[in-house]
Structures are given as structure tokens and as C-alpha cells.
Motif scaffolding. Sequence first.
Motif, PDB file in Angstrom:
ATOM      1  N   ALA A 169      -6.908  39.218  -2.304  1.00 47.84           N
ATOM      2  CA  ALA A 169      -7.277  40.850  -2.956  1.00 47.84           C
ATOM      3  C   ALA A 169      -7.649  40.760  -3.999  1.00 47.84           C
ATOM      4  N   LEU A 170      -7.168  39.927  -5.241  1.00 46.20           N
ATOM      5  CA  LEU A 170      -7.190  39.806  -6.580  1.00 46.20           C
ATOM      6  C   LEU A 170      -8.697  39.562  -6.772  1.00 46.20           C
ATOM      7  N   GLY A 171      -9.593  38.912  -5.921  1.00 44.34           N
ATOM      8  CA  GLY A 171     -10.355  38.514  -6.479  1.00 44.34           C
ATOM      9  C   GLY A 171     -11.330  37.887  -5.731  1.00 44.34           C
ATOM     10  N   SER A 172     -12.787  37.321  -5.576  1.00 42.42           N
ATOM     11  CA  SER A 172     -13.432  37.108  -4.488  1.00 42.42           C
ATOM     12  C   SER A 172     -13.938  35.891  -4.812  1.00 42.42           C
ATOM     13  N   PHE A 173     -13.126  34.581  -4.000  1.00 40.23           N
ATOM     14  CA  PHE A 173     -13.935  32.869  -4.465  1.00 40.23           C
ATOM     15  C   PHE A 173     -15.509  32.689  -4.213  1.00 40.23           C
ATOM     16  N   ALA A 174     -15.878  33.122  -2.968  1.00 34.46           N
ATOM     17  CA  ALA A 174     -17.671  33.377  -2.552  1.00 34.46           C
ATOM     18  C   ALA A 174     -18.280  34.439  -3.957  1.00 34.46           C
ATOM     19  N   ALA A 175     -17.905  34.905  -4.374  1.00 36.84           N
ATOM     20  CA  ALA A 175     -18.863  36.038  -5.549  1.00 36.84           C
ATOM     21  C   ALA A 175     -18.327  35.049  -6.954  1.00 36.84           C
ATOM     22  N   SER A 176     -17.491  34.459  -7.629  1.00 32.30           N
ATOM     23  CA  SER A 176     -17.342  33.725  -8.799  1.00 32.30           C
ATOM     24  C   SER A 176     -17.940  32.645  -8.479  1.00 32.30           C
ATOM     25  N   PHE A 177     -19.141  32.320  -8.245  1.00 32.86           N
ATOM     26  CA  PHE A 177     -19.999  31.064  -7.996  1.00 32.86           C
ATOM     27  C   PHE A 177     -21.597  32.237  -8.216  1.00 32.86           C
ATOM     28  N   PRO A 178     -22.009  31.144  -9.393  1.00 35.40           N
ATOM     29  CA  PRO A 178     -23.488  32.281  -9.947  1.00 35.40           C
ATOM     30  C   PRO A 178     -24.379  31.731  -8.858  1.00 35.40           C
ATOM     31  N   ALA A 179     -25.488  32.788  -8.625  1.00 33.10           N
ATOM     32  CA  ALA A 179     -26.248  32.814  -7.634  1.00 33.10           C
ATOM     33  C   ALA A 179     -27.027  32.035  -8.355  1.00 33.10           C
ATOM     34  N   ASP A 180     -26.901  30.889  -9.427  1.00 29.18           N
ATOM     35  CA  ASP A 180     -29.006  30.431  -9.875  1.00 29.18           C
ATOM     36  C   ASP A 180     -29.058  29.351  -9.968  1.00 29.18           C
TER      37      ASP A 180
END
Length: 237
Positions: A169-180
Motif C-alpha cells: 500500500a505504500l507505493g506502486s512498483f509499476a508507477a515508479s518507472f518513467p513512461a519515457d
Amino acid sequence: MARPRTPLLSRDGIVAAALALVDAEGLEALSTRRLAAELGVSGPSLYNHVATKDELIDAVVDCVVAGVDVSAFAGLAGATATPTPTATATATGEEPAWRGALARWARSYREVLAAHPNVVPALARGSGRRPAQLRIADAVFGGLVDAGWPRREATSIGALMRSLVIGSALGSFAASFPADASVYAGVYPHLNQAHLLAEHQREIDDRAFEVGLAAILDGLEMRLAALRAGESGGTRG
């Protein structure tokens, strides 16, 4: 002017307003002064119900975790005769009752925290004197002991499961990667698809949680079987 029939403030109303503020702006935005202003009352009126900011945060956290489902732990007293993992898989096809209870609790816990992510950092600091959290700990520990787990093991399992849920719940693994895609190109050859992770954040994070949960529960089944085998061997010896 006649006094109102009902108080202008109640502890439940204060906690609800505090939670709404935390959901909207985070824990950093919460203070007794800010909350009093939001409620349109003076500071002293608030202090009659909540003495300090720490007490307010505890009440907000407890309000959130009160929604976690631990009902499955109440019926584990008869689970001490659960077959070993091998017998379970080949003979009955049923999972141990304690395993189902842990899975139900973990998923409910994660779902509740997903609805109020800004509360998680305060929750991670521990149970303290928060009644709802202590009721959860009591239900989980008691249920596992009733199901045949040694008390020491039950304590460790409760801590382990809580770490899995709060960590998720502390954070998202997937969202931590830049979309660039250029961030990875030519430098991190094995991350050539990493720029797509954030796009599938929910799916990836949910799957990661379920993989971790299943791995833990599988391991716990084997651990309990080994503990019982050790006890049986010691008796024969």
C-alpha cells in the motif's frame, strides 16, 4: 439564544472531517488549527474532544482500519486437524481454514488502505493504543493459535502479513518507472519495456500482491507441516 439540542461537535464528526482532509491533502495538512478552521469552530472547542494532533491521527487511522474484515478468524478453533499440504492437495482439494482467513484478511486490509492511501505512513508506525488495530491483532493471533499454530509462529505470521499489505500500500512498483522510453534505451537493455509499466499500474501491482500472498501462504503450509512432523518425530523418539 437557546442552546442547540445536539452538540455542534462530536468526536466521530471531527474524525470524519480529519480523514476527509487527509484523503484530500495528506497527513502533512492535518493540524488541530486547520481542522478547527475547516469545521468553523474555535480551537478550544476541538480540544474538548481531541487533545493533540497525535491523538487525532491515531483516531483517523483507527477509523480507516476499522473496516478491515477479520471475521474469518473467529471460526478457526476446529482447524487443528487440517490435513498436511500433501494430503490437502491429493485427497480433499481443500485449503486449510487458516489459509483462507489470512488471504481474506490481507485482501480486505489492502482494499481498505487503497481507499485511503495517505493514511498508510501513519499506520506503518505501529498499532500503539489504537483500539481497532489492537482488535485486528487479537483476532488474527487468536485465530491462528486456535488453528494449531504455536504462539511464537502466530506472532511472526501476523507481522509478516502486515508487512506485505502495508508494503504493497505504500507505493506502486509499476508507477515508479518513467513512461519515457529514452530513459532506458541503450543503457538498461533488460528494461526495454519498462516505459509501459505505468500504463498497466493496477494490473501489475495487483498481480504482484497476489503472487506474494500465494508464495507466503504456500510457504506457511509447508512450515506448519514441518512443525507437526517435528513434533510427531519428537514424540516417537
